[in-house]
Structures are given as structure tokens and as C-alpha cells.
Design a protein around this motif. Structure first.
Motif, PDB file in Angstrom:
ATOM      1  N   ALA A 196       0.858  -1.182   0.000  1.00 53.81           N
ATOM      2  CA  ALA A 196       0.000   0.000   0.000  1.00 53.81           C
ATOM      3  C   ALA A 196       0.896   1.234   0.000  1.00 53.81           C
ATOM      4  CB  ALA A 196      -0.900   0.002   1.233  1.00 53.81           C
ATOM      5  N   PHE A 197       0.469   2.253  -0.690  1.00 55.92           N
ATOM      6  CA  PHE A 197       1.219   3.502  -0.789  1.00 55.92           C
ATOM      7  C   PHE A 197       0.304   4.643  -0.381  1.00 55.92           C
ATOM      8  CE2 PHE A 197       2.919   0.451  -3.719  1.00 55.92           C
ATOM      9  CZ  PHE A 197       4.281   0.535  -3.507  1.00 55.92           C
ATOM     10  N   LYS A 227       5.076  20.007  -0.006  1.00 52.63           N
ATOM     11  CA  LYS A 227       6.029  19.034  -0.535  1.00 52.63           C
ATOM     12  C   LYS A 227       5.387  17.652  -0.477  1.00 52.63           C
ATOM     13  CE  LYS A 227      10.668  17.220  -0.153  1.00 52.63           C
ATOM     14  NZ  LYS A 227      11.901  17.127   0.617  1.00 52.63           N
ATOM     15  N   GLY A 228       5.428  16.915  -1.598  1.00 49.06           N
ATOM     16  CA  GLY A 228       4.812  15.598  -1.668  1.00 49.06           C
ATOM     17  C   GLY A 228       5.672  14.514  -1.044  1.00 49.06           C
ATOM     18  N   HIS A 229       5.032  13.573  -0.380  1.00 41.90           N
ATOM     19  CA  HIS A 229       5.701  12.432   0.263  1.00 41.90           C
ATOM     20  C   HIS A 229       4.903  11.172  -0.035  1.00 41.90           C
ATOM     21  CE1 HIS A 229       8.097  15.166   2.792  1.00 41.90           C
ATOM     22  NE2 HIS A 229       6.985  15.880   2.845  1.00 41.90           N
ATOM     23  N   THR A 230       5.562  10.015   0.035  1.00 45.46           N
ATOM     24  CA  THR A 230       4.898   8.725  -0.118  1.00 45.46           C
ATOM     25  C   THR A 230       5.363   7.798   0.992  1.00 45.46           C
ATOM     26  OG1 THR A 230       4.765   8.954  -2.520  1.00 45.46           O
ATOM     27  CG2 THR A 230       4.521   6.733  -1.630  1.00 45.46           C
ATOM     28  N   ALA A 231       4.416   7.224   1.721  1.00 46.98           N
ATOM     29  CA  ALA A 231       4.711   6.211   2.734  1.00 46.98           C
ATOM     30  C   ALA A 231       4.315   4.858   2.135  1.00 46.98           C
ATOM     31  CB  ALA A 231       3.921   6.476   4.009  1.00 46.98           C
ATOM     32  N   GLN A 232       5.145   3.830   2.371  1.00 45.56           N
ATOM     33  CA  GLN A 232       4.887   2.497   1.830  1.00 45.56           C
ATOM     34  C   GLN A 232       4.647   1.521   2.976  1.00 45.56           C
ATOM     35  OE1 GLN A 232       8.020   1.258  -0.865  1.00 45.56           O
ATOM     36  NE2 GLN A 232       8.532   3.402  -1.255  1.00 45.56           N
TER      37      GLN A 232
END
Length: 46
Positions: free
Chosen positions: A26-27, A35-40
Motif C-alpha cells: 500500500a502507498f 512538498k509531496g511524500h509517499t509512505a509504503q
């Protein structure tokens, strides 16, 4: 999947129905101070 509209005790809440047992990735894309971030995440379904 998409998050609930309202926070639950200050946390983002998701509902997930997996099609079968196994491991899923899941992302979670979010923005802090423009500012864009992505958690995995890895989710194991038994």
C-alpha cells in the motif's frame, strides 16, 4: 483504497477488503508544507 474524510484520534483511517490471503503493498501519498511524500506499507492478510 481511500482514507476516511475525518481523522480518528488524530490519525488517518483506511478500510481495506483484500480479495484473498497474501501480502499486499500500500502507498500513502500526502503533502506537508506543499512538498509531496509517499509512505509504503506491506500488509499481510491471513
Amino acid at each position: 483504497m481511500h482514507p476516511e474524510q475525518d481523522l480518528a484520534d488524530g490519525a488517518v483511517k483506511f478500510w481495506l477488503t483484500a480479495p484473498s490471503t497474501g501480502r499486499y503493498r500500500a502507498f500513502f501519498d500526502f503533502q506537508v508544507d506543499e512538498k509531496g511524500h509517499t509512505a509504503q506499507y506491506t500488509i499481510s492478510v491471513a
